[in-house]
Write an enzyme that holds these catalytic residues in place. Structure first.
Site, PDB file in Angstrom:
ATOM      1  N   ASN A 151       0.850  -1.189   0.000  1.00 37.70           N
ATOM      2  CA  ASN A 151       0.000   0.000   0.000  1.00 37.70           C
ATOM      3  C   ASN A 151       0.884   1.237   0.000  1.00 37.70           C
ATOM      4  O   ASN A 151       2.110   1.137   0.044  1.00 37.70           O
ATOM      5  CB  ASN A 151      -0.977  -0.017   1.184  1.00 37.70           C
ATOM      6  N   ASP A 198      -4.923  -5.621   5.013  1.00 37.42           N
ATOM      7  CA  ASP A 198      -6.089  -6.336   5.550  1.00 37.42           C
ATOM      8  C   ASP A 198      -6.215  -7.724   4.923  1.00 37.42           C
ATOM      9  O   ASP A 198      -6.822  -8.614   5.489  1.00 37.42           O
ATOM     10  CB  ASP A 198      -7.366  -5.538   5.255  1.00 37.42           C
ATOM     11  N   LYS A 232       8.598 -17.192  -9.973  1.00 37.96           N
ATOM     12  CA  LYS A 232       7.888 -16.049 -10.542  1.00 37.96           C
ATOM     13  C   LYS A 232       6.769 -16.566 -11.438  1.00 37.96           C
ATOM     14  O   LYS A 232       7.022 -17.400 -12.324  1.00 37.96           O
ATOM     15  CB  LYS A 232       8.877 -15.217 -11.369  1.00 37.96           C
ATOM     16  N   PHE A 235      -4.472   4.226  14.653  1.00 34.72           N
ATOM     17  CA  PHE A 235      -4.619   5.168  13.546  1.00 34.72           C
ATOM     18  C   PHE A 235      -5.670   4.617  12.589  1.00 34.72           C
ATOM     19  O   PHE A 235      -5.777   3.404  12.430  1.00 34.72           O
ATOM     20  CB  PHE A 235      -3.294   5.318  12.784  1.00 34.72           C
TER      21      PHE A 235
END
Ligand SMILES: Cc1cc2nc3c(=O)[nH]c(=O)nc-3n(C[C@H](O)[C@H](O)[C@H](O)COP(=O)(O)O)c2cc1C
Length: 416
Positions: free
Chosen positions: A210, A279, A289, A324
């Site tokens: 993120n 999350d 890969k 937060f």
């Protein structure tokens, strides 16, 4: 914050080594400046190793070498970059020089060139200290606003007893902190801070992440350190410089962050969860890969561990818990629900859609929601200032808790 430490030629010069440590422990960068005489007592190598930076001693570059422009303007550069200058120990000689505005070496030139507050800790033989010339010099400096850390009385290296022994190193450090306006209202606390994003691997080269930069959590760690706390920072992957004086544990995934936070929970008195923990994570990590030709029609995600909820369940009643929340809609409503659900003492909520707030920004716009029911919207400010305001609130909550002998403000935490 940056402090220059001037070391002059007295027996107590070795004690300045301990001062370097105490200043660094509060997250301060220390630039050591030695007089030529000081180098007779302690080697610059000791201070270079402790401070992690080159010691400055000569005005015109090293003896025997040619003066260069860089060394010639160094005193101005240092003078402008420091937030305080402390001279410890200060000889009778240096007191006389700076009282009269002399500038015949790097240290005394720096004294004249800087506008930063000056703290002076004299140390010398009792007769030198009591000499009217020394006393007049000290008085002149005091009149000019120089902070004098008076020497102690006691046995002196010269074999005499009386005033002249360097003040205790913690007392000198305290004078520096006071000059810098550093509070110590978190002294005795151990603050555990989480920061940054987590990376959830999809294969050996790709991950889900993120936009968190870690700046808010790092600012909290630094601010708590400056206020006297012991700080442990559990950090997801970031590109930020490590704050000094802070114990740092680096993690990558939400699982690793959960393990680190729960392992360190018991030793903490205040926990601040500023990390943007994923999350969800890919249900499986593919080894190697994933090839383009093989295709990836869908990605199955599973929820990660809810670290805040786990901490809320396991915390002791005496621990303060700060969370937060980054919201994009129904900001205060969602935040109030989270405050309650996670049994937090304080929630710092930001609307990440606002300009100058949230991810990767140097500023933030937050609202503080306390379990006591108070809501404080703050204006846009730097993340370090937000950190200070959050910690102001933590200190206030501590006081409320102490005065009411509350065990828990928000519900039934405690081991479950
Ligand atoms: C062994 C020894 C110990 C000294 N200790 C002190 C002292 O504690 N305080 C002091 O003011 N001068 C002391 N001096 C004298 C200073 O070293 C001398 O005044 C020197 O010029 C100071 O230089 P500076 O102020 O540039 O560092 C000492 C000298 C010697 C040889």
């Amino acid at each position: 914050m940056r402090v220059a430490l001037g070391v002059t030629g007295g027996i107590a010069a070795y004690k300045a080594a301990e001062l370097v440590r105490l200043l660094q422990d509060r997250g301060l960068e220390v630039q050591v400046v030695m007089t030529r005489s000081a180098r007779q007592f302690v080697t610059p190598l000791t201070f270079a190793a402790l401070s992690g930076r080159k010691v400055i001693s000569e005005m015109f570059g090293e003896p025997g070498g040619e003066a260069n422009v860089e060394s010639a303007i160094e005193h101005v550069a240092v003078a402008q970059s420091i937030d305080a200058l402390v001279i410890a120990p200060a000889t009778a000689d240096v007191l006389g020089k700076i009282a009269h505005g002399l500038a015949d070496d790097f240290l005394t030139t720096l004294v004249l060139a800087t506008r930063a507050p000056l703290i002076v800790a004299p140390a010398m033989n009792v007769h030198m200290w009591q000499n009217p010339a020394t006393q007049a010099n000290v008085e002149a400096l005091r009149q000019r606003g120089v902070r004098i850390v008076e020497p102690d009385e006691g046995y002196l290296a010269c074999g005499m007893t009386g005033a002249g022994r360097l003040a205790s190193v913690p007392a000198i450090a305290a004078a520096v902190f006071a000059a810098l306006g550093l509070r110590d209202d978190l002294k005795g606390e151990t603050v555990l801070v989480s920061a940054g994003p987590t990376h959830e691997p999809l294969d050996d080269v790709r991950y889900l992440g993120n936009r968190s930069s870690g700046k808010m959590g790092y600012a909290l760690a630094e601010a708590a350190r400056r206020r006297g706390a012991q700080v442990v920072l559990v950090s997801g992957p970031t590109h930020l410089p490590e704050p000094s004086g802070v114990t740092i544990e680096r993690v990558r995934t939400a699982e690793e962050m959960a393990d680190a936070m729960l392992r360190r929970l018991e030793a903490a008195s205040i926990v601040v969860m500023a990390a943007a923990v994923a999350d969800f994570r890919p249900a499986e990590k593919t080894p190697g890969k994933i090839k383009r030709q093989a295709g990836l029609a869908a990605l199955k995600l599973v929820p990660t561990r809810d670290i805040l909820a786990e901490i809320a369940r396991r915390r002791r009643p005496d621990q303060l818990l700060v969370g937060f929340a980054a919201e994009t809609d129904h900001v205060l409503e969602n935040a109030a629900a989270k405050l309650k659900a996670k049994h937090l003492d304080l929630l710092v909520v930001n609307d990440v859609t606002q300009e100058g707030a949230g991810f990767d920004s140097d500023t933030n716009i937050v609202t503080l929601l306390a379990a006591t029911g108070e809501t404080k919207p703050l204006e846009k400010m730097s993340k370090l200032d937000v950190a200070q305001r959050v910690l102001d609130e933590v200190v206030a909550l501590r006081k409320v808790r102490a005065s009411k002998h509350l065990t828990s403000p928000a519900g039934p935490p405690g081991p479950s």
